[in-house]
Design a protein around this motif. Structure first.
Motif, PDB file in Angstrom:
ATOM      1  N   THR A  27     -47.969  -8.671 -41.005  1.00  0.00           N
ATOM      2  CA  THR A  27     -47.090  -7.727 -41.692  1.00  0.00           C
ATOM      3  C   THR A  27     -46.366  -6.909 -40.635  1.00  0.00           C
ATOM      4  O   THR A  27     -46.992  -6.068 -39.977  1.00  0.00           O
ATOM      5  CB  THR A  27     -47.898  -6.785 -42.622  1.00  0.00           C
ATOM      6  OG1 THR A  27     -48.700  -7.573 -43.491  1.00  0.00           O
ATOM      7  CG2 THR A  27     -46.972  -5.915 -43.440  1.00  0.00           C
ATOM      8  N   GLY A  28     -45.086  -7.182 -40.459  1.00  0.00           N
ATOM      9  CA  GLY A  28     -44.335  -6.452 -39.438  1.00  0.00           C
ATOM     10  C   GLY A  28     -44.914  -6.714 -38.061  1.00  0.00           C
ATOM     11  O   GLY A  28     -45.064  -7.851 -37.650  1.00  0.00           O
ATOM     12  N   SER A  29     -45.283  -5.643 -37.367  1.00  0.00           N
ATOM     13  CA  SER A  29     -45.842  -5.784 -36.020  1.00  0.00           C
ATOM     14  C   SER A  29     -47.359  -5.638 -36.017  1.00  0.00           C
ATOM     15  O   SER A  29     -47.959  -5.320 -34.990  1.00  0.00           O
ATOM     16  CB  SER A  29     -45.212  -4.759 -35.079  1.00  0.00           C
ATOM     17  OG  SER A  29     -45.523  -3.456 -35.549  1.00  0.00           O
ATOM     18  N   ALA A  30     -47.981  -5.870 -37.166  1.00  0.00           N
ATOM     19  CA  ALA A  30     -49.435  -5.770 -37.278  1.00  0.00           C
ATOM     20  C   ALA A  30     -49.996  -7.068 -37.863  1.00  0.00           C
ATOM     21  O   ALA A  30     -49.285  -7.845 -38.491  1.00  0.00           O
ATOM     22  CB  ALA A  30     -49.821  -4.597 -38.166  1.00  0.00           C
ATOM     23  N   ALA A  31     -51.287  -7.264 -37.630  1.00  0.00           N
ATOM     24  CA  ALA A  31     -51.946  -8.454 -38.147  1.00  0.00           C
ATOM     25  C   ALA A  31     -53.329  -8.092 -38.673  1.00  0.00           C
ATOM     26  O   ALA A  31     -54.037  -7.293 -38.068  1.00  0.00           O
ATOM     27  CB  ALA A  31     -52.071  -9.516 -37.062  1.00  0.00           C
ATOM     28  N   ALA A  32     -53.670  -8.680 -39.794  1.00  0.00           N
ATOM     29  CA  ALA A  32     -55.026  -8.590 -40.328  1.00  0.00           C
ATOM     30  C   ALA A  32     -55.639  -9.968 -40.147  1.00  0.00           C
ATOM     31  O   ALA A  32     -55.125 -10.959 -40.666  1.00  0.00           O
ATOM     32  CB  ALA A  32     -55.011  -8.188 -41.789  1.00  0.00           C
ATOM     33  N   VAL A  33     -56.709 -10.022 -39.383  1.00  0.00           N
ATOM     34  CA  VAL A  33     -57.360 -11.288 -39.077  1.00  0.00           C
ATOM     35  C   VAL A  33     -58.795 -11.234 -39.590  1.00  0.00           C
ATOM     36  O   VAL A  33     -59.519 -10.278 -39.313  1.00  0.00           O
ATOM     37  CB  VAL A  33     -57.350 -11.565 -37.557  1.00  0.00           C
ATOM     38  CG1 VAL A  33     -58.104 -12.844 -37.240  1.00  0.00           C
ATOM     39  CG2 VAL A  33     -55.924 -11.635 -37.035  1.00  0.00           C
ATOM     40  N   THR A  34     -59.167 -12.259 -40.330  1.00  0.00           N
ATOM     41  CA  THR A  34     -60.523 -12.353 -40.841  1.00  0.00           C
ATOM     42  C   THR A  34     -61.130 -13.661 -40.366  1.00  0.00           C
ATOM     43  O   THR A  34     -60.503 -14.724 -40.476  1.00  0.00           O
ATOM     44  CB  THR A  34     -60.537 -12.318 -42.387  1.00  0.00           C
ATOM     45  OG1 THR A  34     -59.887 -11.128 -42.821  1.00  0.00           O
ATOM     46  CG2 THR A  34     -61.953 -12.351 -42.924  1.00  0.00           C
ATOM     47  N   ILE A  35     -62.327 -13.560 -39.828  1.00  0.00           N
ATOM     48  CA  ILE A  35     -63.065 -14.751 -39.428  1.00  0.00           C
ATOM     49  C   ILE A  35     -64.221 -14.898 -40.415  1.00  0.00           C
ATOM     50  O   ILE A  35     -65.031 -13.988 -40.573  1.00  0.00           O
ATOM     51  CB  ILE A  35     -63.546 -14.649 -37.976  1.00  0.00           C
ATOM     52  CG1 ILE A  35     -62.318 -14.578 -37.054  1.00  0.00           C
ATOM     53  CG2 ILE A  35     -64.432 -15.846 -37.629  1.00  0.00           C
ATOM     54  CD1 ILE A  35     -62.633 -14.430 -35.592  1.00  0.00           C
ATOM     55  N   VAL A  36     -64.240 -16.047 -41.079  1.00  0.00           N
ATOM     56  CA  VAL A  36     -65.222 -16.313 -42.125  1.00  0.00           C
ATOM     57  C   VAL A  36     -66.202 -17.366 -41.616  1.00  0.00           C
ATOM     58  O   VAL A  36     -65.792 -18.395 -41.078  1.00  0.00           O
ATOM     59  CB  VAL A  36     -64.521 -16.823 -43.404  1.00  0.00           C
ATOM     60  CG1 VAL A  36     -65.527 -17.121 -44.498  1.00  0.00           C
ATOM     61  CG2 VAL A  36     -63.470 -15.820 -43.870  1.00  0.00           C
TER      62      VAL A  36
END
Length: 76
Positions: A27-36
């Motif tokens: 999202t824009g200049s940010a990232a949400a990262v999830t490791i499952v």
């Protein structure tokens, strides 16, 4: 922001080898990262979060501090 899709795919493959899935939401200049974790994943196989953020940053084209990283051990 420019994502290096080739490197992202390589990172995903590396994690998959240890039974992890990598989900990314930019999202824009940010990232949400999830490791499952899958059923055969080992908790000790993941590097510390700051190291993972520094590895992901150039691949995702964002600053390490702008990556919100969720590990399986974080609880949801």
């Amino acid at each position: 922001m420019s994502v290096d899709e080739v490197q992202l795919d390589r990172l995903r493959q590396t994690l998959q080898a240890d039974d992890y899935r990598l989900d990314v939401d930019l999202t824009g200049s940010a990232a949400a990262v999830t490791i499952v974790a899958g059923p055969d994943a080992c908790e000790e196989c993941l590097v510390p979060k700051p190291l993972m953020q520094s590895m992901l940053a150039p691949v995702l084209g964002v600053e390490p501090a702008s990556i919100t990283l969720t590990y399986p051990t974080d609880g949801h």
